[in-house]
Design an enzyme around this catalytic site. Structure first.
Site, PDB file in Angstrom:
ATOM      1  N   CYS A  28       0.787  -1.038  -0.152  1.00  0.00           N
ATOM      2  CA  CYS A  28      -0.114  -0.004   0.042  1.00  0.00           C
ATOM      3  C   CYS A  28       0.872   1.208  -0.188  1.00  0.00           C
ATOM      4  O   CYS A  28       2.240   1.120   0.054  1.00  0.00           O
ATOM      5  CB  CYS A  28      -0.947  -0.032   1.229  1.00  0.00           C
ATOM      6  SG  CYS A  28      -0.109  -0.270   2.680  1.00  0.00           S
ATOM      7  N   HIS A  29       0.148   2.190  -0.301  1.00  0.00           N
ATOM      8  CA  HIS A  29       1.150   3.745  -0.334  1.00  0.00           C
ATOM      9  C   HIS A  29       0.345   4.654   0.533  1.00  0.00           C
ATOM     10  O   HIS A  29      -0.735   4.568   0.958  1.00  0.00           O
ATOM     11  CB  HIS A  29       1.093   4.026  -1.753  1.00  0.00           C
ATOM     12  CG  HIS A  29       1.477   3.034  -2.733  1.00  0.00           C
ATOM     13  ND1 HIS A  29       2.338   2.539  -3.128  1.00  0.00           N
ATOM     14  CD2 HIS A  29       0.339   2.618  -3.684  1.00  0.00           C
ATOM     15  CE1 HIS A  29       2.568   1.722  -4.085  1.00  0.00           C
ATOM     16  NE2 HIS A  29       1.077   1.602  -4.404  1.00  0.00           N
ATOM     17  N   TYR A  45       1.833  11.564 -11.961  1.00  0.00           N
ATOM     18  CA  TYR A  45       0.429  12.025 -11.529  1.00  0.00           C
ATOM     19  C   TYR A  45       0.475  12.586 -10.308  1.00  0.00           C
ATOM     20  O   TYR A  45       1.509  12.613  -9.518  1.00  0.00           O
ATOM     21  CB  TYR A  45      -0.288  10.592 -11.392  1.00  0.00           C
ATOM     22  CG  TYR A  45       0.237   9.553 -10.454  1.00  0.00           C
ATOM     23  CD1 TYR A  45      -0.211   9.557  -9.051  1.00  0.00           C
ATOM     24  CD2 TYR A  45       1.057   8.585 -10.779  1.00  0.00           C
ATOM     25  CE1 TYR A  45       0.177   8.488  -8.073  1.00  0.00           C
ATOM     26  CE2 TYR A  45       1.862   7.830  -9.678  1.00  0.00           C
ATOM     27  CZ  TYR A  45       1.396   7.873  -8.497  1.00  0.00           C
ATOM     28  OH  TYR A  45       1.962   6.964  -7.637  1.00  0.00           O
ATOM     29  N   SER A  73       5.681   6.348  -6.824  1.00  0.00           N
ATOM     30  CA  SER A  73       6.441   7.138  -7.788  1.00  0.00           C
ATOM     31  C   SER A  73       6.093   8.649  -7.629  1.00  0.00           C
ATOM     32  O   SER A  73       7.056   9.474  -8.003  1.00  0.00           O
ATOM     33  CB  SER A  73       6.428   6.829  -9.278  1.00  0.00           C
ATOM     34  OG  SER A  73       5.114   6.783  -9.481  1.00  0.00           O
ATOM     35  N   ARG A 120      12.811  -0.200  -3.924  1.00  0.00           N
ATOM     36  CA  ARG A 120      11.992  -0.406  -5.120  1.00  0.00           C
ATOM     37  C   ARG A 120      12.672   0.082  -6.409  1.00  0.00           C
ATOM     38  O   ARG A 120      13.015   1.193  -6.386  1.00  0.00           O
ATOM     39  CB  ARG A 120      10.585   0.069  -4.999  1.00  0.00           C
ATOM     40  CG  ARG A 120       9.723  -0.301  -5.737  1.00  0.00           C
ATOM     41  CD  ARG A 120       8.205   0.106  -5.727  1.00  0.00           C
ATOM     42  NE  ARG A 120       7.130  -0.329  -6.359  1.00  0.00           N
ATOM     43  CZ  ARG A 120       6.020   0.163  -6.912  1.00  0.00           C
ATOM     44  NH1 ARG A 120       5.876   1.678  -6.721  1.00  0.00           N
ATOM     45  NH2 ARG A 120       5.275  -0.417  -7.429  1.00  0.00           N
ATOM     46  N   ARG A 126       5.736   4.560 -17.930  1.00  0.00           N
ATOM     47  CA  ARG A 126       4.664   5.699 -17.705  1.00  0.00           C
ATOM     48  C   ARG A 126       4.940   6.253 -16.158  1.00  0.00           C
ATOM     49  O   ARG A 126       4.073   7.219 -15.859  1.00  0.00           O
ATOM     50  CB  ARG A 126       3.370   4.872 -17.936  1.00  0.00           C
ATOM     51  CG  ARG A 126       2.793   3.896 -16.859  1.00  0.00           C
ATOM     52  CD  ARG A 126       1.571   3.580 -17.226  1.00  0.00           C
ATOM     53  NE  ARG A 126       1.123   2.464 -16.506  1.00  0.00           N
ATOM     54  CZ  ARG A 126       0.671   2.163 -15.266  1.00  0.00           C
ATOM     55  NH1 ARG A 126       0.851   3.262 -14.275  1.00  0.00           N
ATOM     56  NH2 ARG A 126       0.562   1.177 -14.508  1.00  0.00           N
ATOM     57  N   HIS A 176       3.133  -7.536  -8.315  1.00  0.00           N
ATOM     58  CA  HIS A 176       2.020  -7.946  -9.097  1.00  0.00           C
ATOM     59  C   HIS A 176       2.461  -8.780 -10.063  1.00  0.00           C
ATOM     60  O   HIS A 176       1.765  -8.927 -11.326  1.00  0.00           O
ATOM     61  CB  HIS A 176       1.493  -6.664  -9.723  1.00  0.00           C
ATOM     62  CG  HIS A 176       1.378  -5.242  -9.049  1.00  0.00           C
ATOM     63  ND1 HIS A 176       1.300  -5.460  -7.525  1.00  0.00           N
ATOM     64  CD2 HIS A 176       1.591  -4.173  -9.215  1.00  0.00           C
ATOM     65  CE1 HIS A 176       1.176  -4.096  -6.959  1.00  0.00           C
ATOM     66  NE2 HIS A 176       1.401  -3.221  -8.074  1.00  0.00           N
ATOM     67  N   ASP A 249      -2.847  -2.565  -2.315  1.00  0.00           N
ATOM     68  CA  ASP A 249      -2.323  -1.554  -3.361  1.00  0.00           C
ATOM     69  C   ASP A 249      -3.191  -0.114  -3.016  1.00  0.00           C
ATOM     70  O   ASP A 249      -3.082   0.780  -4.000  1.00  0.00           O
ATOM     71  CB  ASP A 249      -2.802  -2.095  -4.891  1.00  0.00           C
ATOM     72  CG  ASP A 249      -1.986  -0.991  -5.801  1.00  0.00           C
ATOM     73  OD1 ASP A 249      -1.083  -0.516  -5.550  1.00  0.00           O
ATOM     74  OD2 ASP A 249      -2.783  -0.868  -6.926  1.00  0.00           O
ATOM     75  N   ASN A 254      -3.501   5.688  -9.951  1.00  0.00           N
ATOM     76  CA  ASN A 254      -3.960   5.612 -11.625  1.00  0.00           C
ATOM     77  C   ASN A 254      -4.980   4.959 -11.874  1.00  0.00           C
ATOM     78  O   ASN A 254      -5.329   4.525 -13.046  1.00  0.00           O
ATOM     79  CB  ASN A 254      -2.497   5.325 -12.352  1.00  0.00           C
ATOM     80  CG  ASN A 254      -1.617   6.311 -12.219  1.00  0.00           C
ATOM     81  OD1 ASN A 254      -1.649   7.384 -12.309  1.00  0.00           O
ATOM     82  ND2 ASN A 254      -0.307   5.579 -11.959  1.00  0.00           N
TER      83      ASN A 254
HETATM   84  O1  NQM Z   1       0.842   1.058  -6.971  1.00  0.00           O
HETATM   85  C1  NQM Z   1       1.249   0.230  -7.813  1.00  0.00           C
HETATM   86  O2  NQM Z   1       1.999  -0.694  -7.339  1.00  0.00           O
HETATM   87  C2  NQM Z   1       1.385   0.617  -9.145  1.00  0.00           C
HETATM   88  C3  NQM Z   1       1.300   1.832  -9.664  1.00  0.00           C
HETATM   89  C4  NQM Z   1       1.702   2.791  -9.026  1.00  0.00           C
HETATM   90  C5  NQM Z   1       3.002   2.942  -8.742  1.00  0.00           C
HETATM   91  O3  NQM Z   1       3.704   1.716  -8.659  1.00  0.00           O
HETATM   92  C6  NQM Z   1       3.945   4.083  -8.316  1.00  0.00           C
HETATM   93  O4  NQM Z   1       3.487   5.205  -8.608  1.00  0.00           O
HETATM   94  O5  NQM Z   1       5.001   3.992  -7.672  1.00  0.00           O
HETATM   95  C7  NQM Z   1       0.632   1.809 -11.077  1.00  0.00           C
HETATM   96  O6  NQM Z   1       0.974   0.657 -11.843  1.00  0.00           O
HETATM   97  O7  NQM Z   1       0.479   2.653 -11.595  1.00  0.00           O
END
Ligand code: NQM
Length: 296
Positions: A28-29, A45, A73, A120, A126, A176, A249, A254
């Site tokens: 999770c974030h 984003y 990211s 990571r 993208r 994933h 997640d 996105n």
């Molecule tokens: O949250 C995830 O695992 C997948 C993401 C976003 C991501 O990884 C990030 O922004 O670092 C995605 O596919 O856009």
């Protein structure tokens, strides 16, 4: 980029499935809050704030005990928001950072003290501008003891990732499952390639995550309840049950056009891990081995 996006469900349902005591949401974030933790100038984003209070409320609502917070990211290599959330968790969260490969050993030690247990490497074009494999390998060679590397890539580059993954000197966790096309089924080419990657090293772990990303509704087919995901992923979980972890997640970066109901995501668990023993490995034993080994 100016519009801030909301990618999470405002009122997720209560899952029908009850996770075992001590269950870990291991992917999770947190986003911001932006006023305190601005997003990276390179962010692809710009989300609304989704801070630790919201994450911990969701954790309790879904019946989980702990979180592993993965640096997203949009925060670049400044891990302050992730560290802040870990600090506020009262020991119930640990994290995975994203770092500038030139990071000093002292800064890595500071991240360790803040609850980080891995870094990571994101290979999605993208999401990031570049992914320098040589620099990634260098920093992977001087991580604090017990850390691992999390790698995010899509199935179309699995073959070109093999040599890089083979050279990583610590355990590897694949986000994933490397994004296979689950509509190919459990024996499809993508799953076979991923299995052969898992067979190449016993310390490659994976996250059986993101039915919403991997089994989206296309032309009226797929989407919640993500039957193709369940069908393709259950055999993988059974066959590699000692190196698989799970996460929501949340806040689903996105996914604003197909926001998943987190309660329904939790209800996927017994479909990919049908026995209590498998569920305990997926949600407790395995993530504890990676993130809280001292408690085992
Ligand atoms: O949250 C995830 O695992 C997948 C993401 C976003 C991501 O990884 C990030 O922004 O670092 C995605 O596919 O856009």
């Amino acid at each position: 980029m100016s519009e801030r996006i909301t990618s999470w469900h405002a009122a997720p349902s209560k899952p029908l499935y009850t996770p075992p005591a001590g269950a870990v949401d291991a992917h999770c974030h947190v986003f911001g809050p932006m006023a305190q933790f601005p997003f990276s100038a390179k962010a692809k984003y710009l989300p609304e704030d989704a801070g630790p209070d919201m994450l911990f409320a969701l954790r309790d609502h879904l019946g989980f005990a702990r979180n592993v917070i993965v640096q997203a990211s949009c925060h670049g290599t400044d891990n302050a928001a992730t560290l802040d959330a870990i600090a506020k968790s009262e020991g119930k969260a640990r994290g995975v950072a994203v770092v500038d490969p030139a990071i000093s050993d002292a800064e890595l030690a500071r991240l360790h003290d803040g609850g980080i247990r891995g870094i990571r490497f994101n290979f999605l074009k993208r999401l990031v501008d570049d992914a320098p494999k040589d620099k990634f390998l260098e920093v992977a060679s001087r991580l604090p003891a017990g850390w691992h590397v999390v790698i995010y890539f899509e199935a179309d580059i699995l073959e070109e990732m093999r040599a890089f993954i083979a050279a990583i000197p610590v355990p590897v966790v694949i986000d994933h499952m490397g994004r296979p096309d689950v509509t190919q089924g459990p024996d499809g080419a993508d799953m076979q390639a991923f299995r052969s990657l898992l067979d190449s090293r016993e310390d490659i772990w994976f996250k059986a995550t993101c039915p919403d990303r991997l089994d989206p509704k296309v032309n009226g087919v797929g989407g919640d309840p993500w039957d193709k995901f369940a069908e393709a992923v259950a055999p993988l979980v059974a066959d590699y049950q000692d190196r698989v972890i799970w996460g929501t997640d949340w806040p689903h970066p996105n996914m604003q056009d197909a926001i998943p109901d987190d309660g329904h995501l939790v209800d996927m668990i017994p479909r990919i891990a049908p026995t209590a023993e498998l569920q305990h490995k997926l949600l407790v034993t395995n993530p504890m081995r990676l993130y809280w080994p001292e408690e085992l």
